[in-house]
Design a protein around this motif. Structure first.
Motif, short mmCIF file in Angstrom:
data_model
loop_
_atom_site.label_atom_id
_atom_site.label_comp_id
_atom_site.label_asym_id
_atom_site.label_seq_id
_atom_site.Cartn_x
_atom_site.Cartn_y
_atom_site.Cartn_z
N ASP A 27 6.71 35.10 -30.38
CA ASP A 27 5.88 33.96 -30.74
C ASP A 27 4.46 34.17 -30.23
OD1 ASP A 27 5.21 31.54 -31.83
OD2 ASP A 27 6.02 30.33 -30.19
N ILE A 28 3.48 33.69 -30.99
CA ILE A 28 2.09 33.59 -30.55
C ILE A 28 1.71 32.12 -30.65
CG2 ILE A 28 -0.27 34.40 -30.86
CD1 ILE A 28 0.78 36.67 -32.54
N TYR A 29 1.14 31.56 -29.61
CA TYR A 29 0.81 30.14 -29.62
C TYR A 29 -0.36 29.88 -28.68
CZ TYR A 29 3.76 30.49 -25.44
OH TYR A 29 4.31 30.88 -24.25
N TYR A 30 -0.87 28.67 -28.70
CA TYR A 30 -2.03 28.33 -27.87
C TYR A 30 -1.79 27.00 -27.17
CZ TYR A 30 -3.15 25.32 -31.87
OH TYR A 30 -3.09 24.38 -32.88
N ASP B 256 -20.19 33.95 -14.92
CA ASP B 256 -20.90 33.82 -13.64
C ASP B 256 -20.38 32.66 -12.80
OD1 ASP B 256 -21.80 31.65 -15.08
OD2 ASP B 256 -23.92 32.22 -15.05
N ARG B 257 -19.29 32.04 -13.28
CA ARG B 257 -18.61 30.94 -12.58
C ARG B 257 -19.52 29.72 -12.37
NH1 ARG B 257 -13.76 32.23 -11.17
NH2 ARG B 257 -13.54 30.39 -9.85
N SER B 258 -20.54 29.59 -13.21
CA SER B 258 -21.44 28.45 -13.08
C SER B 258 -20.98 27.24 -13.89
CB SER B 258 -22.85 28.85 -13.56
OG SER B 258 -22.82 29.20 -14.94
N GLU B 259 -19.98 27.44 -14.77
CA GLU B 259 -19.56 26.39 -15.67
C GLU B 259 -18.07 26.47 -15.93
OE1 GLU B 259 -20.89 24.74 -20.13
OE2 GLU B 259 -21.67 26.64 -19.34
N LEU B 260 -17.40 25.33 -15.87
CA LEU B 260 -15.98 25.27 -16.20
C LEU B 260 -15.86 24.90 -17.67
CD1 LEU B 260 -13.07 25.51 -15.18
CD2 LEU B 260 -13.15 23.06 -14.62
N LEU B 261 -15.30 25.80 -18.46
CA LEU B 261 -15.26 25.63 -19.91
C LEU B 261 -13.89 25.15 -20.37
CD1 LEU B 261 -17.00 29.00 -20.81
CD2 LEU B 261 -18.08 26.75 -20.69
N GLU B 262 -13.90 24.23 -21.33
CA GLU B 262 -12.66 23.81 -21.98
C GLU B 262 -12.43 24.66 -23.23
OE1 GLU B 262 -11.42 19.27 -21.36
OE2 GLU B 262 -13.17 19.54 -22.64
N GLY B 263 -11.18 24.93 -23.52
CA GLY B 263 -10.91 25.72 -24.72
C GLY B 263 -9.44 25.95 -24.95
N LEU B 264 -9.13 27.02 -25.68
CA LEU B 264 -7.76 27.38 -26.00
C LEU B 264 -7.39 28.67 -25.28
CD1 LEU B 264 -7.45 26.89 -29.87
CD2 LEU B 264 -6.91 25.26 -28.06
N ARG B 265 -6.18 28.69 -24.72
CA ARG B 265 -5.61 29.92 -24.19
C ARG B 265 -4.50 30.35 -25.15
NH1 ARG B 265 -7.61 32.46 -19.94
NH2 ARG B 265 -7.59 30.51 -18.75
N ILE B 266 -4.58 31.58 -25.61
CA ILE B 266 -3.57 32.10 -26.53
C ILE B 266 -2.57 32.92 -25.73
CG2 ILE B 266 -3.17 33.65 -28.50
CD1 ILE B 266 -5.82 32.75 -29.62
N TYR B 267 -1.29 32.66 -25.99
CA TYR B 267 -0.19 33.29 -25.25
C TYR B 267 0.73 34.04 -26.21
CZ TYR B 267 -1.45 29.99 -21.51
OH TYR B 267 -2.11 29.26 -20.54
N VAL B 268 1.52 34.95 -25.62
CA VAL B 268 2.53 35.69 -26.36
C VAL B 268 3.86 35.58 -25.62
CG1 VAL B 268 3.32 38.02 -26.89
CG2 VAL B 268 1.02 37.35 -27.52
#
Length: 300
Positions: free
Chosen positions: A23-26, A35-47
């Protein structure tokens, strides 16, 4: 054998079986910027992998991303002269981009234990930093089998990469190649020869699928100017008002801006303004391809 007569040989490599991709999913996730100056929201894709052979196994992943994107303020007209502005027959507003992963990705090297490997992280997408998720996105994940020695090579090289150093620096992790110079066995050789079985799977993600995740939107870094000759005329000046053609060339000749459309007075239908936008935002072919991949399936 190199041009200067040096010869290199590798140790024998065995092609090991590789389990399939189950399976591939997010999932929604967060990650700090480089540079660790910003915490970003988004999608992590997993296998998730299928069950292995029962022996201790090592896996590595590579992936290829392709996505469809659409410009919001693209070039729609050609300025010929003050009295002739023609619509473009084939505008360049929709394109596709393709990018391949680096051979070493964060979290991409994980040892198996002869069983299912669950939730192996493949990549992270921050929609505020990229147009990947604005229309439709596809990822092709390739899963490779590794020997223990190859795994140790990639794992140590990954640690070097994450430490910010160069492979030529004195290494805190020993990166051992299986390639030797026959002329000079003491030469330090970079690289690793390996053979591998491979399994691959593709996943699509449409922008509509992500509506309920409340992810940030991508804001293109585009500048738009809507101007007319009087905007650059000093009242009372003896200098004549510039022509539309002069205004056009003032903006486009340096290459930073492109003409996108004329704006007319609704009542008189007379030319009222010219609109210009950052060149990179006017033509999708400047960053992508107009040709849709043969395998692409539009889902939205």
């Amino acid at each position: 054998k190199t041009a200067d007569g040096r010869e290199y040989a590798s140790e024998p490599a065995e092609m090991l079986p590789v389990p399939g991709i189950e399976d591939i999913y997010y999932e929604k996730d967060k990650e700090y910027s480089g540079d660790r100056s910003e915490l970003l929201e988004g999608l992590r894709i997993y296998v998730d992998t299928e069950k292995g052979s029962g022996e201790n196994q090592y896996l590595r992943w590579e992936y290829e991303e392709t996505w469809k994107f659409k410009l919001t303020d693209y070039k729609r007209f050609d300025f010929i002269s003050d009295s002739l502005i023609l619509p473009i027959i084939e505008v360049k507003d929709i394109c596709w981009k393709t990018m391949k992963s680096s051979t070493i990705m964060e979290g991409s090297i994980v040892p198996g234990k002869g069983e299912n490997l669950k939730k192996a992280p493949v990549c992270f997408i921050a929609p505020s930093k990229s147009d990947r998720l604005t229309q439709q996105y596809s990822i092709l994940v390739k899963q490779y089998s590794l020997s223990r020695e190859a795994f140790e090579f990639w794992n140590n090289l990954k640690k070097v990469n994450e430490s910010g150093g160069s492979i030529f620096d004195e290494q805190p992790y020993l990166v051992i190649s299986n390639v030797t110079c026959l002329n000079d066995p003491g030469e330090r050789v970079l690289g690793y020869f390996q053979v591998s079985a491979v399994k691959q799977e593709r996943m699509y993600i449409t922008a509509h699928e992500l509506d309920d995740l409340n992810l940030p939107y991508f804001q293109p870094d585009c500048i738009r100017y809507v101007v007319n000759p009087l905007d650059f005329h000093v009242p009372g000046s003896m200098t004549p008002v510039m022509t539309w053609g002069e205004l056009y060339h003032m903006f486009v000749d340096e290459g930073e801006f492109a003409f996108v459309e004329p704006l007319y007075n609704a009542a008189t239908n007379e030319l009222e303004d010219l609109a210009f936008v950052s060149t990179i935002c006017s033509d999708c072919e400047l960053t992508g391809s107009l040709t849709k991949p043969d395998w692409w399936i539009d889902l939205n």
